[in-house]
Design a protein around this motif. Structure first.
Motif, short mmCIF file in Angstrom:
data_model
loop_
_atom_site.label_atom_id
_atom_site.label_comp_id
_atom_site.label_asym_id
_atom_site.label_seq_id
_atom_site.Cartn_x
_atom_site.Cartn_y
_atom_site.Cartn_z
N ILE A 227 -46.26 4.02 10.13
CA ILE A 227 -47.29 4.75 9.38
C ILE A 227 -48.11 5.71 10.26
N CYS A 228 -48.72 5.17 11.32
CA CYS A 228 -49.57 6.04 12.14
C CYS A 228 -48.71 6.71 13.20
N ARG A 229 -47.77 7.52 12.74
CA ARG A 229 -46.76 8.11 13.60
C ARG A 229 -47.38 9.20 14.47
N ARG B 177 -57.32 7.43 17.79
CA ARG B 177 -57.49 7.99 16.44
C ARG B 177 -58.59 7.22 15.69
N TRP B 178 -58.68 5.92 15.96
CA TRP B 178 -59.72 5.12 15.32
C TRP B 178 -61.11 5.42 15.90
N GLY B 179 -61.12 6.09 17.07
CA GLY B 179 -62.41 6.30 17.75
C GLY B 179 -62.91 5.03 18.41
N SER C 161 -47.82 14.01 12.41
CA SER C 161 -47.98 13.88 10.97
C SER C 161 -48.01 12.43 10.48
N PRO C 162 -49.07 11.69 10.83
CA PRO C 162 -49.17 10.31 10.37
C PRO C 162 -49.25 10.22 8.84
N ARG C 163 -48.82 9.06 8.31
CA ARG C 163 -48.79 8.90 6.84
C ARG C 163 -50.13 8.34 6.35
N CYS C 164 -51.18 9.14 6.51
CA CYS C 164 -52.53 8.66 6.18
C CYS C 164 -52.67 8.30 4.70
N SER C 165 -51.95 9.02 3.82
CA SER C 165 -52.14 8.77 2.39
C SER C 165 -51.63 7.39 1.98
N SER C 166 -50.69 6.82 2.77
CA SER C 166 -50.23 5.47 2.43
C SER C 166 -50.71 4.43 3.45
N CYS C 167 -51.69 4.79 4.24
CA CYS C 167 -52.19 3.88 5.28
C CYS C 167 -53.26 2.94 4.71
N PRO C 168 -53.16 1.64 5.01
CA PRO C 168 -54.17 0.70 4.50
C PRO C 168 -55.56 0.91 5.12
N VAL D 245 -61.27 3.99 5.99
CA VAL D 245 -62.22 3.69 7.07
C VAL D 245 -61.92 4.42 8.39
N CYS D 246 -60.75 5.04 8.48
CA CYS D 246 -60.32 5.63 9.76
C CYS D 246 -60.93 7.02 9.95
N PRO D 247 -61.57 7.29 11.09
CA PRO D 247 -62.15 8.62 11.31
C PRO D 247 -61.09 9.69 11.67
N ALA E 184 -45.40 -1.53 15.70
CA ALA E 184 -44.80 -1.53 14.36
C ALA E 184 -45.55 -0.56 13.44
N PHE E 185 -46.88 -0.58 13.51
CA PHE E 185 -47.71 0.32 12.70
C PHE E 185 -47.48 1.79 13.10
N GLY E 186 -47.38 2.02 14.41
CA GLY E 186 -47.20 3.39 14.92
C GLY E 186 -45.83 3.96 14.61
N GLY F 237 -58.71 13.50 16.23
CA GLY F 237 -57.62 14.25 16.84
C GLY F 237 -56.40 14.43 15.94
N VAL F 238 -56.48 13.99 14.71
CA VAL F 238 -55.32 14.13 13.79
C VAL F 238 -55.38 15.52 13.16
N GLY F 239 -54.30 16.27 13.31
CA GLY F 239 -54.24 17.58 12.67
C GLY F 239 -53.54 17.42 11.34
S1 SF4 Z 1 -55.61 6.85 8.41
FE1 SF4 Z 1 -54.05 8.07 9.45
S2 SF4 Z 1 -54.79 8.31 11.56
FE2 SF4 Z 1 -55.95 6.61 10.64
S3 SF4 Z 1 -54.81 4.78 11.19
FE3 SF4 Z 1 -54.05 5.41 9.19
S4 SF4 Z 1 -52.27 6.72 9.60
FE4 SF4 Z 1 -53.44 6.52 11.53
#
Ligand code: SF4
Length: 216
Positions: free
Chosen positions: A190-192, A151-153, A195-202, A206-208, A185-187, A211-213
């Motif tokens: 948050i980065c489940r 997901r980070w590329g 439906s990862p929790r991107c809006s609360s991800c630190p 910076v994350c591209p 722990a992160f996966g 493949g996240v839908g």
């Molecule tokens: S922004 Fe979303 S896809 Fe990127 S690391 Fe955070 S949770 Fe994962």
């Protein structure tokens, strides 16, 4: 280009708020390579909430390969139930204990090839034992590490073993230690997978998100 060193530093700072994976908890608690190896095997295809109590029940009956061999497969099955594939794992644990006694004087070996030759031990388990039990360099790639680094590329791979090889080639060695514990722990938090929790991800800025839908 995704700055993996900075991303891992950000996650390390956030990590105390997340639940550590069960094998890392055992490593902290017991500092014993055999217990760590056994809990790794029990954790395969099994949720942490199940692996933790099952490992503790088993360690109350047997803490060494010799003690484990004195238990019947049926007793081990009943003790570790409901971990995934508990019947197969009970047989594998007895074979593992026998091999350790026959070929390694009852000790867990400290090199990757010897670990990979043990019953039931694949690359993920072998790398996790190296890093958690012996503090040696290794990269344990499970579904979390595979998914997140893609997901980070940072890698572009199709399988966990291809991810392990790509990380071994590009990730600085100083980042190997603790990588699995951190990304599991992160996966899980948050980065489940779905439906990862991107809006609360630190790392949101910076994350591209390759493949996240759907994301939250
Ligand atoms: S922004 Fe979303 S896809 Fe990127 S690391 Fe955070 S949770 Fe994962």
């Amino acid at each position: 280009m995704f700055d993996v060193g900075r991303a891992l530093a950000v996650l390390r700072r956030a990590m105390p708020a997340w639940q550590a994976p069960v094998v890392a908890e055992f490593a902290r608690e017991r500092r014993d390579p055999f217990s760590i190896l056994v809990s790794c095997l029990l954790s395969l295809r099994t949720r942490d909430e199940t692996t933790g109590p099952a490992s503790r029940r088993l360690f109350r009956l047997a803490e060494t390969p010799a003690a484990l061999l004195r238990l019947s497969s049926r007793t081990i099955e009943r003790t570790i139930y409901p971990v995934g594939f508990y019947r197969t794992k009970a047989r594998t644990l007895r074979a593992l204990a026998q091999t350790l006694l026959d070929h390694h004087r009852g000790r867990v070996p400290t090199d990757l090839d010897a670990l990979l030759a043990l019953p039931g031990v694949g690359r993920k388990t072998a790398n996790l034992v190296l890093t958690e039990a012996f503090d040696l360099p290794g990269i344990c790639v499970d579904t979390h590490v595979h998914r997140i680094t893609n997901r980070w590329g940072y890698v572009t791979t199709r399988t966990p073993s291809a991810t392990e090889m790509a990380l071994r080639a590009t990730l600085p060695r100083r980042e190997w230690r603790g990588l699995n514990t951190l990304l599991v722990a992160f996966g899980q938090t948050i980065c489940r997978p779905l439906s990862p929790r991107c809006s609360s991800c630190p790392l949101n800025a910076v994350c591209p998100r390759r493949g996240v839908g759907r994301a939250r």
